[in-house]
Design an enzyme around this catalytic site. Structure first.
Site, mmCIF file in Angstrom:
data_model
loop_
_atom_site.group_PDB
_atom_site.id
_atom_site.type_symbol
_atom_site.label_atom_id
_atom_site.label_comp_id
_atom_site.label_asym_id
_atom_site.label_seq_id
_atom_site.Cartn_x
_atom_site.Cartn_y
_atom_site.Cartn_z
ATOM 1 N N ARG A 1 10.687 -9.846 0.415
ATOM 2 C CA ARG A 1 10.835 -9.709 1.914
ATOM 3 C C ARG A 1 12.097 -10.872 1.888
ATOM 4 N NH1 ARG A 1 5.865 -8.432 5.176
ATOM 5 N NH2 ARG A 1 5.224 -7.521 4.014
ATOM 6 N N GLU B 1 13.673 -12.576 3.783
ATOM 7 C CA GLU B 1 13.114 -13.116 5.038
ATOM 8 C C GLU B 1 14.285 -14.221 5.395
ATOM 9 O OE1 GLU B 1 10.215 -13.042 6.641
ATOM 10 O OE2 GLU B 1 8.760 -12.773 4.965
ATOM 11 N N ASN C 1 -4.579 -9.513 7.210
ATOM 12 C CA ASN C 1 -4.393 -9.071 8.058
ATOM 13 C C ASN C 1 -4.903 -7.935 8.306
ATOM 14 O OD1 ASN C 1 -2.883 -7.321 7.066
ATOM 15 N ND2 ASN C 1 -1.261 -7.450 8.012
ATOM 16 N N CYS D 1 0.384 -1.525 -0.012
ATOM 17 C CA CYS D 1 -0.085 0.223 -0.367
ATOM 18 C C CYS D 1 1.046 1.610 0.014
ATOM 19 C CB CYS D 1 -0.947 -0.007 1.070
ATOM 20 S SG CYS D 1 -0.613 0.119 2.464
ATOM 21 N N CYS E 1 -6.163 -0.668 5.486
ATOM 22 C CA CYS E 1 -5.527 -1.619 4.497
ATOM 23 C C CYS E 1 -5.551 -2.941 5.165
ATOM 24 C CB CYS E 1 -4.312 -0.984 4.581
ATOM 25 S SG CYS E 1 -2.477 -1.902 5.227
ATOM 26 N N ARG F 1 -0.919 -17.654 1.577
ATOM 27 C CA ARG F 1 -0.615 -18.216 2.929
ATOM 28 C C ARG F 1 -2.232 -18.696 3.080
ATOM 29 N NH1 ARG F 1 2.375 -14.901 7.023
ATOM 30 N NH2 ARG F 1 4.484 -14.946 6.245
ATOM 31 N N GLU G 1 -0.317 -16.458 10.771
ATOM 32 C CA GLU G 1 -0.825 -15.504 10.348
ATOM 33 C C GLU G 1 -1.025 -15.557 8.419
ATOM 34 O OE1 GLU G 1 1.417 -11.365 11.306
ATOM 35 O OE2 GLU G 1 0.540 -10.903 9.524
ATOM 36 N N ASP H 1 -5.064 -9.608 13.200
ATOM 37 C CA ASP H 1 -4.511 -10.498 12.121
ATOM 38 C C ASP H 1 -5.142 -11.563 12.229
ATOM 39 O OD1 ASP H 1 -1.652 -9.870 11.968
ATOM 40 O OD2 ASP H 1 -0.399 -10.763 13.174
ATOM 41 N N GLU I 1 -4.087 -6.728 -2.408
ATOM 42 C CA GLU I 1 -4.325 -4.894 -1.419
ATOM 43 C C GLU I 1 -5.133 -4.544 -0.820
ATOM 44 O OE1 GLU I 1 -2.110 -4.346 1.592
ATOM 45 O OE2 GLU I 1 -1.815 -2.700 2.128
ATOM 46 N N ARG J 1 5.989 -18.616 3.648
ATOM 47 C CA ARG J 1 6.685 -18.034 3.852
ATOM 48 C C ARG J 1 7.692 -18.166 3.352
ATOM 49 N NH1 ARG J 1 7.708 -15.166 7.860
ATOM 50 N NH2 ARG J 1 6.342 -16.144 9.164
HETATM 51 P P1 ATP Z 1 4.281 -13.376 9.260
HETATM 52 O O1 ATP Z 1 4.556 -12.564 10.926
HETATM 53 O O2 ATP Z 1 3.851 -14.643 9.056
HETATM 54 O O3 ATP Z 1 6.076 -12.818 9.288
HETATM 55 P P2 ATP Z 1 3.757 -10.477 8.431
HETATM 56 O O4 ATP Z 1 3.548 -9.584 9.820
HETATM 57 O O5 ATP Z 1 5.646 -10.218 8.335
HETATM 58 O O6 ATP Z 1 3.720 -12.016 8.326
HETATM 59 P P3 ATP Z 1 2.747 -8.084 6.917
HETATM 60 O O7 ATP Z 1 4.237 -7.501 7.068
HETATM 61 O O8 ATP Z 1 1.560 -8.046 7.764
HETATM 62 O O9 ATP Z 1 3.132 -10.093 7.295
HETATM 63 O O10 ATP Z 1 2.222 -8.323 5.200
HETATM 64 C C1 ATP Z 1 0.262 -8.718 5.101
HETATM 65 C C2 ATP Z 1 0.195 -10.196 5.115
HETATM 66 O O11 ATP Z 1 1.580 -10.756 3.937
HETATM 67 C C3 ATP Z 1 0.436 -11.000 5.809
HETATM 68 O O12 ATP Z 1 -0.368 -11.741 6.513
HETATM 69 C C4 ATP Z 1 0.448 -13.058 5.105
HETATM 70 O O13 ATP Z 1 -0.513 -12.910 4.601
HETATM 71 C C5 ATP Z 1 1.730 -12.276 4.065
HETATM 72 N N1 ATP Z 1 2.897 -12.187 4.004
HETATM 73 C C6 ATP Z 1 4.193 -11.587 4.482
HETATM 74 N N2 ATP Z 1 5.005 -11.812 4.672
HETATM 75 C C7 ATP Z 1 5.127 -13.254 3.713
HETATM 76 C C8 ATP Z 1 5.621 -14.195 2.807
HETATM 77 N N3 ATP Z 1 7.301 -13.672 4.029
HETATM 78 N N4 ATP Z 1 5.209 -15.124 2.547
HETATM 79 C C9 ATP Z 1 3.719 -14.741 1.765
HETATM 80 N N5 ATP Z 1 3.290 -13.927 2.167
HETATM 81 C C10 ATP Z 1 3.557 -13.160 3.510
HETATM 82 ZN ZN ZN Z 2 -1.494 -1.356 3.818
HETATM 83 MG MG MG Z 3 3.097 -11.247 11.842
HETATM 84 MG MG MG Z 4 0.984 -8.958 9.570
HETATM 85 MG MG MG Z 5 7.095 -11.389 8.739
#
Ligand code: ATP
Ligand code: ZN
Ligand code: MG
Ligand code: MG
Ligand code: MG
Length: 500
Positions: free
Chosen positions: A334, A336, A433, A304, A459, A466, A430, A414, A353, A345
């Site tokens: 990302r 990770e 969200n 976003c 948002c 996921r 998660e 979440d 979004e 992940r």
């Molecule tokens: P997590 O706690 O699992 O690391 P996050 O809190 O970092 O996730 P957000 O930044 O809230 O993730 O991103 C919003 C959404 O994007 C998450 O709810 C998830 O559905 C998706 N998402 C985030 N990171 C990943 C990833 N590494 N792989 C797949 N989907 C992801």
């Molecule tokens: Zn957002």
């Molecule tokens: Mg999280």
């Molecule tokens: Mg999150």
């Molecule tokens: Mg994360």
């Protein structure tokens, strides 16, 4: 907490002729200009002062109110007015000879490499920071930002590095899970997907791709169309400027994929690289480092933030509110690190979004409707076991801050689900969200409403990997065991490529 500043106010001529005026200002200042805006007795104090050949030198101390650097500027103004009028002496500038901030602390700092900070000493329960700042930095609140930074660091230590707030809001009833495999392993066996050449990246074959599209279609049919969201295309390369406005520039460096442009597109400039490759069949990465420019930003991280450029600096007509939009135009990336696992992940993922923008009431109402729709989808269409929790707002988490927002409306919910293959004690995943971001984004990107009422935004990031990971972990890979709504939309199993 104490600020100390030994400042030298440079004069255009020997200030001695104006000694009486200076004395008068110094004598009154603690009760007048250095007290203004501070609670009784808490303004800045003058410890001592002397006159130089071409300077007025003053030692100032303060607490939080009328901090020493502000005090110096106030004195500068007062002297300029008084000496300018009667003696035609101007104040050329303010130099800081010694500037320290003393902050109570229970430990030393790990990183002492802070801009404008010469040294950090941990002594007798205090951190003593020696600053090296000029007049511009003092005017631009650099000392204040340094104090905030130190206080944030000290406070964060109390939470532990990444501890997030977590508070259960709702949970569905228990149920048995006949399927307990790791679906990614089974999908690999079935040939539904293969690893991409990058870390945390998959090549999705027709089956998983179809499932992603089924989930997307459910979001369209159940949310986007009935609630009236319009599709937009948000940029997927995000420049520093966007992340400065969104706050991400404070903390996402360990997790972004950086973007660097070539220094030039002149083929001659790249000829040695091409020749090297042609002779060795190796890409000369070291050579490339010299030929690419500095990073201009990173790959889409949170989807976003770059949409806000569309609204930045604008006043939105009342009739356009609430603005309801969504993006599904590309991947998020990302780094990770060690956490990557299966399809859930990954370093490259796909999301829809949703972004909404309006008055506080509109944003709260929109969020409410969204939660209701999601509840229907996960209970009635996907038939999942899942729960909702109130967590550290995502924008705070991504800036590296723990805790929750000050008001009780702003924040992130979440959506999490158990993965049966992880066992009954296993961590829940998660899968998406929903956030109310308060005034943060309209403020950060300077967006106003026609009525003058403060704008809020929210948002929601629907993670397709996921959703798929949760759905398959709970229902298995055989479509016959899937809930009817998903079966219906999925249709016949797509044809798969046979490998010999
Ligand atoms: P997590 O706690 O699992 O690391 P996050 O809190 O970092 O996730 P957000 O930044 O809230 O993730 O991103 C919003 C959404 O994007 C998450 O709810 C998830 O559905 C998706 N998402 C985030 N990171 C990943 C990833 N590494 N792989 C797949 N989907 C992801
Ligand atoms: Zn957002
Ligand atoms: Mg999280
Ligand atoms: Mg999150
Ligand atoms: Mg994360």
């Amino acid at each position: 907490m104490e600020f100390y500043l030994k400042a030298s106010l440079k004069t255009s001529a020997d200030p001695a002729v104006g000694k009486e005026d200076i004395e008068k200002i110094m004598a009154e200042a603690e009760k007048t200009i250095l007290a203004k805006g501070a609670p009784e007795g808490e303004g800045a104090k003058i410890k001592s002062w002397t006159l130089g050949d071409k300077s007025i030198d003053v030692e100032l101390t303060s607490g939080r109110y009328v901090r020493v650097h502000d005090a110096a500027m106030r004195l500068k103004k007062a002297f300029a007015e008084s000496l300018g009028k009667t003696h035609k002496i101007g104040i050329r500038g303010v130099e800081s000879e010694t500037f320290t901030i003393t902050v109570p602390a229970d430990r030393d700092l790990k990183n002492k490499n802070i801009p404008y900070v010469k040294s950090v000493d941990f002594k007798d329960g205090n951190l003593i920071l020696a600053l090296e700042v000029g007049e511009a930095e003092m005017r631009n609140q650099v000392p204040d930002r340094i104090l905030t930074l130190i206080e944030d660091k000290l406070e964060q230590g109390d939470y532990g590095a990444k501890a997030e707030h977590w508070n259960l809001l709702w949970e569905s009833a228990d149920r048995p899970f006949p399927y307990t495999n790791d679906p990614t392993e089974d999908m690999l066996k079935e040939g539904w997907l293969k690893r991409g050449s990058s870390r945390g990246q998959w090549i999705h074959g027709p089956v998983t791709t179809r499932l992603f599209r089924v989930f997307e279609q459910i979001v369209f049919d159940e949310i986007l169309v009935p609630l009236g969201y319009d599709e937009m295309i948000f940029p997927k390369m995000v420049m520093w400027d966007v992340w400065k406005h969104s706050g991400h520039a404070k903390g996402i460096y360990p997790e972004i994929y950086y973007v660097c442009p070539p220094k030039t597109r002149d083929p001659e400039y790249w000829e040695d690289v091409m020749d090297y490759y042609k002779v060795t069949h190796e890409v000369p990465v070291e050579m490339l480092k010299d030929k690419i420019g500095d990073p201009i930003g990173g790959m889409c991280y949170a989807q976003c933030p770059p949409s806000w450029g569309f609204f930045q600096g604008e006043t939105i007509a009342t009739e356009s509110l609430p603005v309801l939009i969504f993006d599904r135009s590309g991947t998020s990336h990302r780094y990770e690190s060690g956490g990557i696992h299966g399809i859930e992940r990954v370093d490259e993922f796909h999301r829809i979004e949703l972004v909404w923008l309006g008055t506080k009431e509109q944003v709260v109402e929109t969020t409410q409707k969204l939660h209701e729709r999601y509840m229907h989808i996960f209970n009635d269409l996907l038939d999942l076991k899942w729960r909702k929790a109130w967590v550290t707002p995502w924008f705070m988490a991504q800036e590296g801050i723990a805790g929750v927002a000050a008001d009780e409306v702003t924040g992130t919910t979440d959506y999490e689900a158990p993965l049966p293959y992880r066992g009954s004690e296993g961590e829940w995943l998660e899968f998406q969200n929903v956030s109310i971001n308060g005034e943060k984004y309209p403020n950060g990107f300077n967006v106003k409403s026609q009525s003058g009422e403060k704008l809020w935004s929210g948002c929601s990031g629907v993670g397709l990997e996921r959703w798929t990971a949760v759905f398959l972990a709970q229902h298995g890979l055989d479509p016959e065991n899937w809930p009817p709504e998903v079966q219906k939309r999925f249709g016949k199993m797509p044809k798969q490529v046979k490998f010999l």
